[in-house]
Design a protein around this motif. Structure first.
Motif, PDB file in Angstrom:
ATOM      1  N   TYR A 207       0.724  -1.258  -0.115  1.00  0.00           N
ATOM      2  CA  TYR A 207      -0.100  -0.044   0.104  1.00  0.00           C
ATOM      3  C   TYR A 207       0.854   1.196  -0.064  1.00  0.00           C
ATOM      4  CZ  TYR A 207      -3.344   3.566   1.291  1.00  0.00           C
ATOM      5  OH  TYR A 207      -4.173   4.562   1.237  1.00  0.00           O
ATOM      6  N   PRO A 208       0.872   1.946  -1.089  1.00  0.00           N
ATOM      7  CA  PRO A 208       1.769   3.052  -1.251  1.00  0.00           C
ATOM      8  C   PRO A 208       1.178   4.430  -0.546  1.00  0.00           C
ATOM      9  CG  PRO A 208       0.841   2.509  -3.421  1.00  0.00           C
ATOM     10  CD  PRO A 208       0.295   1.679  -2.489  1.00  0.00           C
ATOM     11  N   ASP A 209       0.084   4.533  -0.374  1.00  0.00           N
ATOM     12  CA  ASP A 209      -0.754   5.489   0.252  1.00  0.00           C
ATOM     13  C   ASP A 209      -1.185   6.407  -0.982  1.00  0.00           C
ATOM     14  OD1 ASP A 209      -2.030   7.152   2.159  1.00  0.00           O
ATOM     15  OD2 ASP A 209      -0.103   7.606   3.282  1.00  0.00           O
ATOM     16  N   PHE A 210      -1.672   7.658  -0.603  1.00  0.00           N
ATOM     17  CA  PHE A 210      -2.180   8.701  -1.273  1.00  0.00           C
ATOM     18  C   PHE A 210      -1.124   9.092  -2.478  1.00  0.00           C
ATOM     19  CE2 PHE A 210      -4.902   8.908   2.206  1.00  0.00           C
ATOM     20  CZ  PHE A 210      -6.118   8.552   1.606  1.00  0.00           C
ATOM     21  N   LEU A 211      -1.503   9.697  -3.392  1.00  0.00           N
ATOM     22  CA  LEU A 211      -0.862  10.046  -4.707  1.00  0.00           C
ATOM     23  C   LEU A 211       0.156  11.317  -4.180  1.00  0.00           C
ATOM     24  CD1 LEU A 211      -0.323  10.040  -8.110  1.00  0.00           C
ATOM     25  CD2 LEU A 211      -1.493  12.236  -7.641  1.00  0.00           C
ATOM     26  N   TYR A 212      -0.357  12.028  -3.308  1.00  0.00           N
ATOM     27  CA  TYR A 212       0.449  13.395  -2.943  1.00  0.00           C
ATOM     28  C   TYR A 212       1.609  13.034  -2.172  1.00  0.00           C
ATOM     29  CZ  TYR A 212      -2.205  12.750   1.528  1.00  0.00           C
ATOM     30  OH  TYR A 212      -2.927  12.556   2.826  1.00  0.00           O
ATOM     31  N   ARG A 213       1.529  11.764  -1.704  1.00  0.00           N
ATOM     32  CA  ARG A 213       2.878  11.330  -1.066  1.00  0.00           C
ATOM     33  C   ARG A 213       3.958  11.459  -1.929  1.00  0.00           C
ATOM     34  NH1 ARG A 213       1.867  12.450   4.278  1.00  0.00           N
ATOM     35  NH2 ARG A 213       0.421  10.846   5.097  1.00  0.00           N
ATOM     36  N   GLY A 214       3.676  10.702  -3.206  1.00  0.00           N
ATOM     37  CA  GLY A 214       4.714  10.745  -4.155  1.00  0.00           C
ATOM     38  C   GLY A 214       5.207  12.150  -4.726  1.00  0.00           C
ATOM     39  N   ALA A 215       4.005  13.003  -4.935  1.00  0.00           N
ATOM     40  CA  ALA A 215       4.367  14.342  -5.290  1.00  0.00           C
ATOM     41  C   ALA A 215       5.165  14.831  -4.367  1.00  0.00           C
ATOM     42  CB  ALA A 215       2.929  15.057  -5.643  1.00  0.00           C
ATOM     43  N   ARG A 216       4.881  14.711  -3.034  1.00  0.00           N
ATOM     44  CA  ARG A 216       5.767  15.614  -2.120  1.00  0.00           C
ATOM     45  C   ARG A 216       7.114  15.002  -2.215  1.00  0.00           C
ATOM     46  NH1 ARG A 216       0.585  16.219   2.276  1.00  0.00           N
ATOM     47  NH2 ARG A 216      -0.305  17.759   0.755  1.00  0.00           N
ATOM     48  N   GLN A 217       7.364  13.923  -2.421  1.00  0.00           N
ATOM     49  CA  GLN A 217       8.764  13.276  -2.283  1.00  0.00           C
ATOM     50  C   GLN A 217       9.480  13.625  -3.299  1.00  0.00           C
ATOM     51  OE1 GLN A 217       8.853   9.021  -3.752  1.00  0.00           O
ATOM     52  NE2 GLN A 217      10.735   8.718  -2.184  1.00  0.00           N
ATOM     53  N   LEU A 218       8.765  14.243  -4.619  1.00  0.00           N
ATOM     54  CA  LEU A 218       9.508  14.714  -5.904  1.00  0.00           C
ATOM     55  C   LEU A 218       9.524  16.229  -5.621  1.00  0.00           C
ATOM     56  CD1 LEU A 218       7.997  12.462  -8.502  1.00  0.00           C
ATOM     57  CD2 LEU A 218      10.311  12.531  -7.529  1.00  0.00           C
ATOM     58  N   SER A 219       8.769  16.955  -4.707  1.00  0.00           N
ATOM     59  CA  SER A 219       8.608  18.386  -4.603  1.00  0.00           C
ATOM     60  C   SER A 219       8.016  18.892  -5.903  1.00  0.00           C
ATOM     61  CB  SER A 219      10.025  19.160  -4.495  1.00  0.00           C
ATOM     62  OG  SER A 219      10.694  18.762  -3.247  1.00  0.00           O
ATOM     63  N   LEU A 220       7.147  18.084  -6.484  1.00  0.00           N
ATOM     64  CA  LEU A 220       6.268  18.532  -7.914  1.00  0.00           C
ATOM     65  C   LEU A 220       5.708  19.614  -7.327  1.00  0.00           C
ATOM     66  CD1 LEU A 220       4.572  15.416  -9.508  1.00  0.00           C
ATOM     67  CD2 LEU A 220       6.947  16.398 -10.095  1.00  0.00           C
ATOM     68  N   PRO A 221       5.836  20.878  -8.348  1.00  0.00           N
ATOM     69  CA  PRO A 221       5.147  22.231  -8.242  1.00  0.00           C
ATOM     70  C   PRO A 221       3.729  22.084  -8.642  1.00  0.00           C
ATOM     71  CG  PRO A 221       6.618  22.037 -10.340  1.00  0.00           C
ATOM     72  CD  PRO A 221       6.659  20.894  -9.709  1.00  0.00           C
ATOM     73  N   TYR A 222       2.952  22.591  -8.106  1.00  0.00           N
ATOM     74  CA  TYR A 222       1.208  22.554  -8.410  1.00  0.00           C
ATOM     75  C   TYR A 222       1.066  23.495  -9.680  1.00  0.00           C
ATOM     76  CZ  TYR A 222       1.263  20.668  -3.879  1.00  0.00           C
ATOM     77  OH  TYR A 222       1.588  19.760  -2.446  1.00  0.00           O
ATOM     78  N   ALA A 223       1.727  24.670  -9.200  1.00  0.00           N
ATOM     79  CA  ALA A 223       1.346  25.917 -10.399  1.00  0.00           C
ATOM     80  C   ALA A 223       2.543  26.755 -10.915  1.00  0.00           C
ATOM     81  CB  ALA A 223       0.393  26.658  -9.772  1.00  0.00           C
ATOM     82  N   ASP A 224       2.545  27.573 -11.917  1.00  0.00           N
ATOM     83  CA  ASP A 224       3.460  28.422 -12.368  1.00  0.00           C
ATOM     84  C   ASP A 224       3.102  29.767 -11.849  1.00  0.00           C
ATOM     85  OD1 ASP A 224       4.862  30.271 -13.565  1.00  0.00           O
ATOM     86  OD2 ASP A 224       5.012  29.322 -15.640  1.00  0.00           O
TER      87      ASP A 224
END
Length: 440
Positions: A207-224
């Motif tokens: 169970y990898p948990d919610f998608l935002y866990r992966g996004a935060r690991q990568l410091s993915l930006p939400y917006a420009d």
């Protein structure tokens, strides 16, 4: 797409840049050379924190008692913001302004909306506090999360992440246990081998948990924030959606009660012996402490190939001194005490990760919990922390809702990744428009 990929890579680089230097390395100053005197008049410092940050018992153990011991003139009072009518917003509306307020990074910018923001860097110099003791990615996160170029407060501790595994499930399947430094791709392959129906029991791998866990690991930006446009419908987000969906797309992974993403249910499945691996965080240690019959251990949090050696982003309650506090010196002495090696070591021994760089303090992780003797708890302290991506005027909770609903539709086979991302992008753009109108 190239522009957005460039922005994303820039965000990723923050981690490596931050880990290379301290943002505020304050050198000690000589006493008696015009240094402003620090008064030790009796002071009461009110700290507004949620029950998740500090229970009443923990607050006494890690805050009020150590402060009283080191600074007898200071009395610390806890305001529990988890109680109805006691949120920081409620307190301000009622005319009660705490000396210190606690926020997790995703909500730290609230201090600006409430006119509480205060630059503590003069206090850092005045009290000769050495900020190089604090992990640079933590200091950088505080600045980014508060939308300021200066430090507004200090993180009290970090909630570390790790991969918990149930030995009984692996033994039953005759499969070797996971090891430190595995990637999501490695564990996906392992999950495929484990996920099966056996004697009427549906065993599931990971169970990898919610998608935002992966996004935060990568410091993915939400917006420009130059164009004020969503970045959800870009290649980095698409790649993350595809990776995360592949881990749920194993036959049996979302069977029965596990169709909807839910950490608590999967934690119980892990304890029950029907889930082999749980990508989780330190709070799970409390649940395992109450389940002494479970044979488990933990290894480092799975890494993404795009960010080797990085676990989750900084997940720390940030304690910020308010601009209205009449006792800023005493308030700083409270923060200084919480960040002392002595208090940090006490926290670490009891399962809370330090925000200090000290390996000596880190090595004590979990040693105060007899039930965990022999466990590989040190694995939770090994990976780097990711730095938060810019949030600015956005509501991170609202973004999480958008991405979670979009991802849930993908794993439910209701939408393909491209459709889900396009619609999520539209929703985030609407949120951006609404937030900009509120600012005006």
């Amino acid at each position: 797409m190239a522009k957005f990929s460039k922005l994303w890579l820039t965000s990723l680089l923050i981690v490596s840049i931050a880990s290379g230097c301290s943002s505020t390395n304050t050198a000690p100053v000589d006493k008696g050379k015009g240094e402003e005197a620090i008064k030790n008049d009796p002071a009461t410092i009110k700290i507004a924190v949620s029950n998740n940050m500090f229970t009443e018992e923990d607050f006494a153990k890690y805050v009020s008692e150590p402060v009283k011991k080191k600074y007898p003139h200071i009395t610390v009072e806890r305001i529990n913001t988890s109680e109805k009518g006691s949120s920081v917003t409620d307190l301000i509306a009622a005319g009660t302004v705490p000396d210190i307020v606690g926020y997790y990074p995703g909500n730290l910018s609230n201090i600006n909306d409430l006119n509480l923001t205060f630059n503590i860097e003069d206090l850092i110099k005045k009290h000769r506090f050495d900020t190089s003791r604090i992990a640079p990615e933590v200091l950088e996160t505080v600045k980014i999360a508060s939308n300021q170029s200066y430090i507004v407060g200090f993180a009290a501790y970090h909630n570390p992440f790790g991969l918990f595994y149930n030995k009984d499930v692996f033994d039953r399947m005759g499969i070797p246990y996971p090891k430190d430094n595995m990637t999501w791709d490695d564990l996906k392959e392992l999950s495929v081998k484990i996920t099966r129906l056996d004697n009427g029991i549906q065993y599931r791998g990971l169970y990898p948990d919610f998608l935002y866990r992966g996004a935060r690991q990568l410091s993915l930006p939400y917006a420009d924030f130059q164009t004020n446009k969503s970045l959800l419908n870009t290649d980095p987000w698409k790649e993350l959606f595809q990776l995360w969906a592949s881990m749920y797309d194993i036959p049996g992974m979302t069977a029965g009660d596990y169709k909807a993403l839910n950490y608590g249910k999967n934690e119980q499945a892990f304890i029950k012996g029907e889930l082999a691996m749980l990508a989780g965080y330190s709070n799970t240690l409390n649940a395992l402490r109450k389940a002494p019959d479970v044979k488990w251990d933990v290894v480092t949090y799975p890494s993404n190939k795009k960010a080797p050696g990085v676990a989750h982003r900084v997940d720390s309650p940030v304690l910020a001194i308010t601009s209205q506090s009449p006792n800023k010196d005493a308030a700083f002495q409270v923060l200084e005490t919480i960040l002392s090696d002595e208090v940090q070591t006490d926290m670490v021994r009891n399962g809370r990760m330090t925000v200090l760089t000290s390996q000596k303090v880190k090595d004590e992780f979990g040693k105060g919990i007899p039930e965990f003797n022999g466990k590989n708890l040190i694995a939770l302290t090994k990976p780097k922390m990711a730095v938060i991506s810019q949030i600015k005027y956005l509501n991170e909770g609202e973004i999480d809702k958008i991405t979670t609903n979009a991802f849930q539709a993908v794993i439910n086979k209701e939408k393909d990744v491209n459709t889900a991302l396009r619609e999520a992008d539209e929703l985030l753009n609407k949120h951006i428009e609404t937030q900009l109108k509120n600012i005006k």
